[in-house]
Write an enzyme that holds these catalytic residues in place. Structure first.
Site, PDB file in Angstrom:
ATOM      1  CE  LYS A   5      -9.558  -4.711   3.907  1.00  0.00           C
ATOM      2  NZ  LYS A   5     -10.681  -3.861   3.495  1.00  0.00           N
TER       3      LYS A   5
ATOM      4  CD  GLU B   4      -7.824   9.054   5.190  1.00  0.00           C
ATOM      5  OE1 GLU B   4      -7.097   9.658   4.400  1.00  0.00           O
ATOM      6  OE2 GLU B   4      -8.571   8.121   4.838  1.00  0.00           O
ATOM      7  CB  SER B   5      -1.219   7.881   4.878  1.00  0.00           C
ATOM      8  OG  SER B   5      -1.792   8.522   3.756  1.00  0.00           O
TER       9      SER B   5
ATOM     10  CB  VAL C  75      -3.327  -0.484   5.915  1.00  0.00           C
ATOM     11  CG1 VAL C  75      -3.661  -1.738   6.655  1.00  0.00           C
ATOM     12  CG2 VAL C  75      -3.143  -0.737   4.433  1.00  0.00           C
TER      13      VAL C  75
ATOM     14  CB  CYS D 212      -0.909  -0.011   1.233  1.00  0.00           C
ATOM     15  SG  CYS D 212      -1.849   1.515   1.415  1.00  0.00           S
TER      16      CYS D 212
END
Ligand SMILES: N[C@@H](CCC(=O)N[C@@H](CS)C(=O)NCC(=O)O)C(=O)O
Length: 235
Positions: A39, A64-65, A52, A12
Site C-alpha cells: 500500500k 466503509e463501502s 479500500v 476487493c
C-alpha cells in the site's frame, strides 16, 4: 477534473460495491487502483482502517463501502439507490446490516477456518442464511407484488442489491474450497443473480470464477494475514 476520487483494488468485493454505485449513478470519478500487498504511503495517510474502498470529495474522506454508498445516494440522489418510504428504507438498512454483520462475516470465517468441525458448522450457517435471504427478503419483499420483483426490495435496484452482489459473484470460492452450494430451493436468489449479471455496472466490474478462486487461496489455506483476515477472524 472530476470532484470524486475513488481509491480501490479490483480484487476487493467491498470496493466493487461502491464501484457499482458510482456506475449505477453515472458519475464521473478519478479511479486509483492500489496494490493491497504494497500500500502506498499516501493511501495509508488517508485510510484510517488501511482498507479500500475510500472515496474523496473535497474535504470529505469516506470509507466503509456501505457508508460510501449511502453518502453517494445523499450527495447524488438521482437515480435513487434507497426507497423514499421510511418503512422501506428501514427494511433496506436491515438487509444491508444482515449482509455486513452476518453473511459477509460467515463468508470469510468459513474460508479462514481450518478446523473441520467448526468449518462444517459455519457452512451450515451459510446455507441457513441463504434460505433466510430467499424466504425473508426475496419472497416477502422482492417478489411481494405478485412475482413482479427482480431485486431485493422489488422491481427497482437499490443499494441492497449492490452491497450483496460482490460476495455472490464470489460464491464459486465457497464451492471450490468448502463445497458449499446455493440450495436448489433458492430459486429467487438464482434469478436475482442472473438479473444482476445483466446490469452494465456488473459487466464493467466483474471477474471470472477462476480469478476469484485464485484471489482467495490464502484465505482458504489460512495464511491470509492482511487487515481484513485479522478482522474477520475475530468478528
Ligand atoms: N468493511 C469494509 C471492508 C473493506 C475491506 O475489507 N477491504 C479489504 C480488501 S477486500 C482491504 O482493503 N484490506 C486491506 C488488508 O487486508 O490489508 C468495507 O465495507 O469497506
Amino acid at each position: 477534473m472530476p470532484e470524486l476520487h475513488f481509491i480501490t483494488a479490483e480484487v476487493c468485493p467491498f470496493a466493487q460495491r461502491s464501484h457499482l454505485a458510482l456506475l449505477e449513478k453515472g458519475l464521473d470519478f478519478k479511479h486509483s487502483e492500489i496494490d493491497l500487498r504494497d500500500k502506498p504511503a499516501w493511501f495509508e495517510a488517508i485510510s484510517p482502517y488501511s482498507k479500500v474502498p475510500v472515496l474523496q470529495r473535497g474535504d470529505d474522506v469516506i470509507y466503509e463501502s456501505a457508508i460510501i454508498n449511502q453518502y453517494l445516494d445523499e450527495v447524488y440522489p438521482t437515480p435513487p439507490l434507497m426507497p423514499a418510504d421510511p418503512g422501506q428504507r428501514a427494511r433496506a438498512r436491515i438487509w444491508i446490516d444482515f449482509d455486513n454483520v452476518k453473511f459477509t462475516v460467515s463468508f470469510y470465517r468459513v474460508l479462514l477456518e481450518q478446523d473441520q468441525e467448526r468449518r462444517a458448522a459455519l457452512a451450515r450457517a451459510i446455507v441457513d442464511q441463504l434460505n433466510f435471504i430467499e424466504d425473508e427478503a426475496l419472497a416477502k419483499l422482492g417478489y411481494a407484488s405478485g412475482g413482479a420483483g427482480q431485486y431485493f426490495l422489488g422491481s427497482e435496484i437499490s443499494q441492497v442489491d449492490l452491497d450483496y452482489y460482490p460476495h455472490f459473484e464470489r460464491f464459486s470460492v465457497l464451492t471450490a474450497y468448502r463445497g458449499i452450494e446455493i440450495p436448489s430451493r433458492c430459486e429467487r436468489l438464482r434469478a436475482w443473480m442472473a438479473t444482476m449479471e445483466q446490469r452494465p455496472s456488473v459487466q464493467a466490474t466483474r471477474h471470472s470464477a477462476d480469478y476469484h478462486v485464485d484471489a482467495y487461496k490464502r484465505y482458504a489455506d489460512g495464511s491470509a494475514d492482511g487487515t481484513t483476515a485479522r478482522d474477520m477472524r475475530t468478528a
